[in-house]
Design a protein around this motif. Structure first.
Motif, PDB file in Angstrom:
ATOM      1  N   ALA A 213       0.817  -1.221   0.000  1.00  0.00           N
ATOM      2  CA  ALA A 213       0.000   0.000   0.000  1.00  0.00           C
ATOM      3  C   ALA A 213       0.848   1.268   0.000  1.00  0.00           C
ATOM      4  CB  ALA A 213      -0.930  -0.009   1.215  1.00  0.00           C
ATOM      5  N   GLN A 214       2.110   1.149   0.398  1.00  0.00           N
ATOM      6  CA  GLN A 214       2.986   2.321   0.413  1.00  0.00           C
ATOM      7  C   GLN A 214       3.388   2.763  -0.986  1.00  0.00           C
ATOM      8  OE1 GLN A 214       3.795  -0.758   1.063  1.00  0.00           O
ATOM      9  NE2 GLN A 214       5.968  -1.236   0.747  1.00  0.00           N
ATOM     10  N   VAL A 215       3.125   1.932  -2.003  1.00  0.00           N
ATOM     11  CA  VAL A 215       3.502   2.245  -3.381  1.00  0.00           C
ATOM     12  C   VAL A 215       2.292   2.849  -4.087  1.00  0.00           C
ATOM     13  CG1 VAL A 215       4.439   1.348  -5.536  1.00  0.00           C
ATOM     14  CG2 VAL A 215       5.102   0.292  -3.359  1.00  0.00           C
ATOM     15  N   PRO A 216       2.309   4.120  -4.437  1.00  0.00           N
ATOM     16  CA  PRO A 216       1.134   4.742  -5.072  1.00  0.00           C
ATOM     17  C   PRO A 216       0.978   4.280  -6.518  1.00  0.00           C
ATOM     18  CG  PRO A 216       2.959   6.297  -5.014  1.00  0.00           C
ATOM     19  CD  PRO A 216       3.411   5.081  -4.246  1.00  0.00           C
ATOM     20  N   GLY A 217      -0.267   4.187  -6.959  1.00  0.00           N
ATOM     21  CA  GLY A 217      -0.534   3.880  -8.356  1.00  0.00           C
ATOM     22  C   GLY A 217      -0.095   2.506  -8.794  1.00  0.00           C
ATOM     23  N   ALA A 218      -0.045   1.545  -7.879  1.00  0.00           N
ATOM     24  CA  ALA A 218       0.436   0.208  -8.225  1.00  0.00           C
ATOM     25  C   ALA A 218      -0.653  -0.696  -8.771  1.00  0.00           C
ATOM     26  CB  ALA A 218       1.079  -0.446  -7.001  1.00  0.00           C
ATOM     27  N   ALA A 219      -1.913  -0.298  -8.659  1.00  0.00           N
ATOM     28  CA  ALA A 219      -3.022  -1.145  -9.094  1.00  0.00           C
ATOM     29  C   ALA A 219      -3.218  -1.040 -10.606  1.00  0.00           C
ATOM     30  CB  ALA A 219      -4.303  -0.751  -8.374  1.00  0.00           C
ATOM     31  N   HIS A 220      -3.462  -2.178 -11.237  1.00  0.00           N
ATOM     32  CA  HIS A 220      -3.703  -2.211 -12.682  1.00  0.00           C
ATOM     33  C   HIS A 220      -5.014  -1.497 -13.005  1.00  0.00           C
ATOM     34  CE1 HIS A 220      -3.848  -3.634 -16.785  1.00  0.00           C
ATOM     35  NE2 HIS A 220      -2.719  -4.299 -16.624  1.00  0.00           N
ATOM     36  N   HIS A 221      -5.022  -0.711 -14.074  1.00  0.00           N
ATOM     37  CA  HIS A 221      -6.221   0.076 -14.390  1.00  0.00           C
ATOM     38  C   HIS A 221      -7.384  -0.810 -14.838  1.00  0.00           C
ATOM     39  CE1 HIS A 221      -6.521   0.105 -18.884  1.00  0.00           C
ATOM     40  NE2 HIS A 221      -5.269  -0.302 -18.792  1.00  0.00           N
ATOM     41  N   LEU A 222      -7.107  -2.025 -15.334  1.00  0.00           N
ATOM     42  CA  LEU A 222      -8.181  -2.913 -15.768  1.00  0.00           C
ATOM     43  C   LEU A 222      -8.746  -3.766 -14.639  1.00  0.00           C
ATOM     44  CD1 LEU A 222      -6.852  -4.135 -19.232  1.00  0.00           C
ATOM     45  CD2 LEU A 222      -8.660  -2.476 -18.780  1.00  0.00           C
ATOM     46  N   ASP A 223      -7.935  -4.024 -13.635  1.00  0.00           N
ATOM     47  CA  ASP A 223      -8.373  -4.811 -12.476  1.00  0.00           C
ATOM     48  C   ASP A 223      -7.489  -4.413 -11.310  1.00  0.00           C
ATOM     49  OD1 ASP A 223      -8.855  -6.762 -10.472  1.00  0.00           O
ATOM     50  OD2 ASP A 223      -9.518  -8.209 -11.982  1.00  0.00           O
ATOM     51  N   GLY A 224      -8.051  -3.692 -10.383  1.00  0.00           N
ATOM     52  CA  GLY A 224      -7.285  -3.140  -9.274  1.00  0.00           C
ATOM     53  C   GLY A 224      -6.740  -4.158  -8.304  1.00  0.00           C
ATOM     54  N   ARG A 225      -7.035  -5.449  -8.512  1.00  0.00           N
ATOM     55  CA  ARG A 225      -6.481  -6.489  -7.638  1.00  0.00           C
ATOM     56  C   ARG A 225      -5.104  -6.945  -8.091  1.00  0.00           C
ATOM     57  NH1 ARG A 225     -11.269 -10.701  -8.149  1.00  0.00           N
ATOM     58  NH2 ARG A 225     -10.931 -10.055 -10.321  1.00  0.00           N
ATOM     59  N   PHE A 226      -4.660  -6.497  -9.258  1.00  0.00           N
ATOM     60  CA  PHE A 226      -3.355  -6.868  -9.789  1.00  0.00           C
ATOM     61  C   PHE A 226      -2.390  -5.700  -9.663  1.00  0.00           C
ATOM     62  CE2 PHE A 226      -6.085  -9.442 -12.897  1.00  0.00           C
ATOM     63  CZ  PHE A 226      -6.114 -10.546 -12.049  1.00  0.00           C
ATOM     64  N   ILE A 227      -1.103  -6.029  -9.481  1.00  0.00           N
ATOM     65  CA  ILE A 227      -0.053  -5.010  -9.450  1.00  0.00           C
ATOM     66  C   ILE A 227       0.475  -4.805 -10.872  1.00  0.00           C
ATOM     67  CG2 ILE A 227       2.318  -4.527  -8.698  1.00  0.00           C
ATOM     68  CD1 ILE A 227       1.665  -6.132  -6.134  1.00  0.00           C
ATOM     69  N   GLN A 228       0.574  -3.546 -11.285  1.00  0.00           N
ATOM     70  CA  GLN A 228       1.276  -3.200 -12.517  1.00  0.00           C
ATOM     71  C   GLN A 228       2.118  -1.952 -12.251  1.00  0.00           C
ATOM     72  OE1 GLN A 228       1.437  -4.736 -15.906  1.00  0.00           O
ATOM     73  NE2 GLN A 228       3.207  -3.459 -15.441  1.00  0.00           N
ATOM     74  N   LEU A 229       3.419  -2.152 -12.201  1.00  0.00           N
ATOM     75  CA  LEU A 229       4.354  -1.053 -11.971  1.00  0.00           C
ATOM     76  C   LEU A 229       4.828  -0.502 -13.314  1.00  0.00           C
ATOM     77  CD1 LEU A 229       6.427  -2.706  -9.096  1.00  0.00           C
ATOM     78  CD2 LEU A 229       4.451  -1.181  -8.894  1.00  0.00           C
ATOM     79  N   TRP A 230       5.334   0.753 -13.289  1.00  0.00           N
ATOM     80  CA  TRP A 230       5.728   1.434 -14.524  1.00  0.00           C
ATOM     81  C   TRP A 230       7.028   2.212 -14.329  1.00  0.00           C
ATOM     82  CZ3 TRP A 230       3.206   0.049 -18.738  1.00  0.00           C
ATOM     83  CH2 TRP A 230       1.882  -0.363 -18.646  1.00  0.00           C
ATOM     84  N   PRO A 231       7.891   2.237 -15.347  1.00  0.00           N
ATOM     85  CA  PRO A 231       9.133   3.010 -15.232  1.00  0.00           C
ATOM     86  C   PRO A 231       8.906   4.495 -14.959  1.00  0.00           C
ATOM     87  CG  PRO A 231       9.248   1.525 -17.123  1.00  0.00           C
ATOM     88  CD  PRO A 231       7.829   1.470 -16.615  1.00  0.00           C
ATOM     89  N   HIS A 232       7.923   5.099 -15.631  1.00  0.00           N
ATOM     90  CA  HIS A 232       7.736   6.541 -15.492  1.00  0.00           C
ATOM     91  C   HIS A 232       7.020   6.916 -14.199  1.00  0.00           C
ATOM     92  CE1 HIS A 232       3.955   5.110 -17.084  1.00  0.00           C
ATOM     93  NE2 HIS A 232       3.385   6.293 -16.967  1.00  0.00           N
ATOM     94  N   LEU A 233       6.347   5.970 -13.569  1.00  0.00           N
ATOM     95  CA  LEU A 233       5.648   6.246 -12.314  1.00  0.00           C
ATOM     96  C   LEU A 233       6.421   5.771 -11.089  1.00  0.00           C
ATOM     97  CD1 LEU A 233       1.966   5.281 -13.237  1.00  0.00           C
ATOM     98  CD2 LEU A 233       2.997   7.562 -13.190  1.00  0.00           C
ATOM     99  N   HIS A 234       7.086   4.645 -11.211  1.00  0.00           N
ATOM    100  CA  HIS A 234       7.709   4.016 -10.049  1.00  0.00           C
ATOM    101  C   HIS A 234       9.228   3.890 -10.152  1.00  0.00           C
ATOM    102  CE1 HIS A 234       3.506   2.392 -10.367  1.00  0.00           C
ATOM    103  NE2 HIS A 234       3.486   2.885  -9.149  1.00  0.00           N
ATOM    104  N   GLY A 235       9.792   4.268 -11.296  1.00  0.00           N
ATOM    105  CA  GLY A 235      11.236   4.153 -11.466  1.00  0.00           C
ATOM    106  C   GLY A 235      11.723   2.722 -11.500  1.00  0.00           C
ATOM    107  N   SER A 236      10.814   1.794 -11.785  1.00  0.00           N
ATOM    108  CA  SER A 236      11.156   0.376 -11.821  1.00  0.00           C
ATOM    109  C   SER A 236      10.812  -0.188 -13.192  1.00  0.00           C
ATOM    110  CB  SER A 236      10.369  -0.393 -10.753  1.00  0.00           C
ATOM    111  OG  SER A 236       8.990  -0.453 -11.110  1.00  0.00           O
ATOM    112  N   ASP A 237      11.126  -1.459 -13.397  1.00  0.00           N
ATOM    113  CA  ASP A 237      10.638  -2.134 -14.582  1.00  0.00           C
ATOM    114  C   ASP A 237       9.107  -2.183 -14.541  1.00  0.00           C
ATOM    115  OD1 ASP A 237      13.234  -2.551 -15.357  1.00  0.00           O
ATOM    116  OD2 ASP A 237      13.285  -4.669 -14.819  1.00  0.00           O
ATOM    117  N   ALA A 238       8.498  -2.399 -15.704  1.00  0.00           N
ATOM    118  CA  ALA A 238       7.033  -2.508 -15.772  1.00  0.00           C
ATOM    119  C   ALA A 238       6.634  -3.918 -15.363  1.00  0.00           C
ATOM    120  CB  ALA A 238       6.541  -2.182 -17.180  1.00  0.00           C
ATOM    121  N   MET A 239       6.681  -4.157 -14.068  1.00  0.00           N
ATOM    122  CA  MET A 239       6.477  -5.484 -13.498  1.00  0.00           C
ATOM    123  C   MET A 239       4.991  -5.732 -13.202  1.00  0.00           C
ATOM    124  SD  MET A 239       8.350  -8.120 -12.668  1.00  0.00           S
ATOM    125  CE  MET A 239       9.938  -7.325 -12.593  1.00  0.00           C
TER     126      MET A 239
END
Length: 447
Positions: free
Chosen positions: A413-439
């Protein structure tokens, strides 16, 4: 050190070592399928830092921007790349990289490209190289792109930000209409600072910070440090590793779920970064399974500092294992297109095709079925992919049977914007938002 050869007019050509090494590396990548990071690591091992940095800038930058440089080369030459010798094309790509993406002066970019062609290929091609690089140098990058990529369609964006059009299409689909596609494409072109991971029980983040790193934004085990990770004693000793923060966060979510008692399984373990993190966190026993013998050896190396007895590494086809449902946690970080790691693998975007994904999806389905069948009732399956492509992520998970979906973003929960836009129960990270791979990470509980 430089290489010498006389030109057709008797002038002695001279090529400095970094440019010749960069050219040889690029030939290996484009003609033999070598990986840019491995080639440059080997090629620069004994170079002084300044020269090594220039080689890496030339090779990685040229690989990353290849599609854009190719379009400019064809426009400047007035002919297709297929009409030119492949080695000549690589000289021209290095020339474009110097002209448009480095601080090299224009006259130096032209002269060194011609000399490189003359010494590495032969005098017969120097006229062509001279003409094309000079023509490219008559305009800056913005002017070339204004002509070649004038719109905001995906083809123009792909050319402007050096992504194949089909990749832009898929990233836009995964990101959603409200996502910032340009920011994502831009972030893919920024080489990340190496992210280190302190392996639990063997090293601490404080130790990495003392070696010049900065604590990761969200991972409790991560720390970012510019430069060569091997300079950090804990890395050289195997007590810490190099692992993207997105990978660390996927393991954090998986191990934070409510788990029954029992051993853990890393189903697709190679090369072993996640296995080492899981081994440090496992309360009982970790089985690390890898289909390829060589990669299983790398897993063994990554686990070498942990005491024996609480883990085992085996070579096994993950789609046909011999075990039954016995694991409390099964992690399946499946083979995928790697479209989430384009920052770290500069050449990969030009090697992948839609067929690459189509060929992997059946394997991903099979591995997820194995993961479910390997897990105790009430146990948790972590399905992880270093790709945002919907066919490799949600498209696989939504066909899973005998499972319930866990709210994975709530576990980080400490990671903002980690929920997938199509299903909020899945994690989808992004380079431009989280500085990580798109995991991508889905957590499933077996019924």
């Amino acid at each position: 050190m430089s290489e010498h050869r006389r030109s057709s007019r008797g002038r002695k050509r001279s090529v400095d070592a970094p440019r010749r090494i960069a050219f040889d590396a690029l030939r290996r990548i484009n003609s033999q399928g070598a990986y840019a990071n491995l080639v440059t690591t080997s090629a620069t091992a004994r170079m002084i830092p300044r020269d090594a940095g220039f080689v890496i800038e030339l090779v990685h930058g040229t690989c990353r921007m290849q599609g854009t440089w190719d379009a400019i080369i064809e426009a400047a030459a007035g002919r297709g790349l297929g009409s030119m010798q492949p080695a000549v094309v690589d000289v021209l790509r290095l020339g474009a990289q110097q002209l448009f993406a480095t601080q090299v002066a224009t006259h130096a970019a032209v002269a060194t490209s011609v000399d490189l062609a003359g010494t590495a290929i032969g005098e017969r091609v120097t006229g062509l190289v001279n003409a094309v690089v000079r023509k490219m140098s008559t305009r800056d990058l913005d002017s070339w792109l204004a002509e070649l990529a004038p719109g905001d369609d995906h083809t123009s964006l792909g050319l402007r930000y050096a992504h194949p059009t089909w990749v832009v299409d898929e990233l836009a689909r995964a990101l959603g209409a409200d996502g910032d596609l340009v920011a994502l494409l831009s972030a893919d072109n920024l080489a990340p600072v190496p992210m280190l991971v302190a392996r639990p029980g063997l090293a601490t983040v404080d130790e990495l910070v003392a070696a010049g790193a900065e604590p990761a934004t969200w991972s409790p085990w991560g720390a970012a440090r510019p430069g060569n990770p091997r300079e950090v004693p804990a890395i050289g000793e195997g007590r810490a590793g190099v692992q993207d923060e997105g990978s660390q966060l996927a393991i954090l979510a998986a191990t934070s779920a409510d788990l029954p008692d029992g051993p853990w399984l890393d189903l697709c373990a190679g090369p072993g970064g996640k296995s080492a993190l899981l081994r440090g966190l496992s309360p009982t026993f970790l089985l690390a399974s890898e289909a390829q013998h060589q990669r299983a050896g790398l897993v063994t190396q990554n686990l070498a500092n942990y005491p024996p007895g609480a883990h085992q590494v085996i070579t096994c086809d993950g789609t046909a294992p011999a075990w039954g449902p016995r694991f409390a946690l099964t992690v399946a970080d499946v083979p995928c297109s790697g479209l989430g790691a384009l920052r770290r693998r500069p050449e990969s975007r030009w090697r992948r095709t839609p067929g690459t994904v189509a060929g992997l999806v059946p394997l991903q389905h099979a591995l997820l079925r194995t993961a479910i069948n390997s897990t105790l009732p009430g146990g948790v399956i972590a399905y992880i992919a270093c790709s945002p492509h919907l066919d490799e992520t949600i498209g696989v998970v939504e066909q899973a049977e005998q499972v319930e979906i866990i709210d994975a973003p709530a576990l980080i929960a400490q990671v903002p914007g980690a929920a997938h836009h199509l299903d909020g129960r899945f994690i989808q990270l992004w380079p431009h938002l989280h500085g990580s791979d798109a995991m991508f990470c889905a957590l499933l509980r077996r019924r």
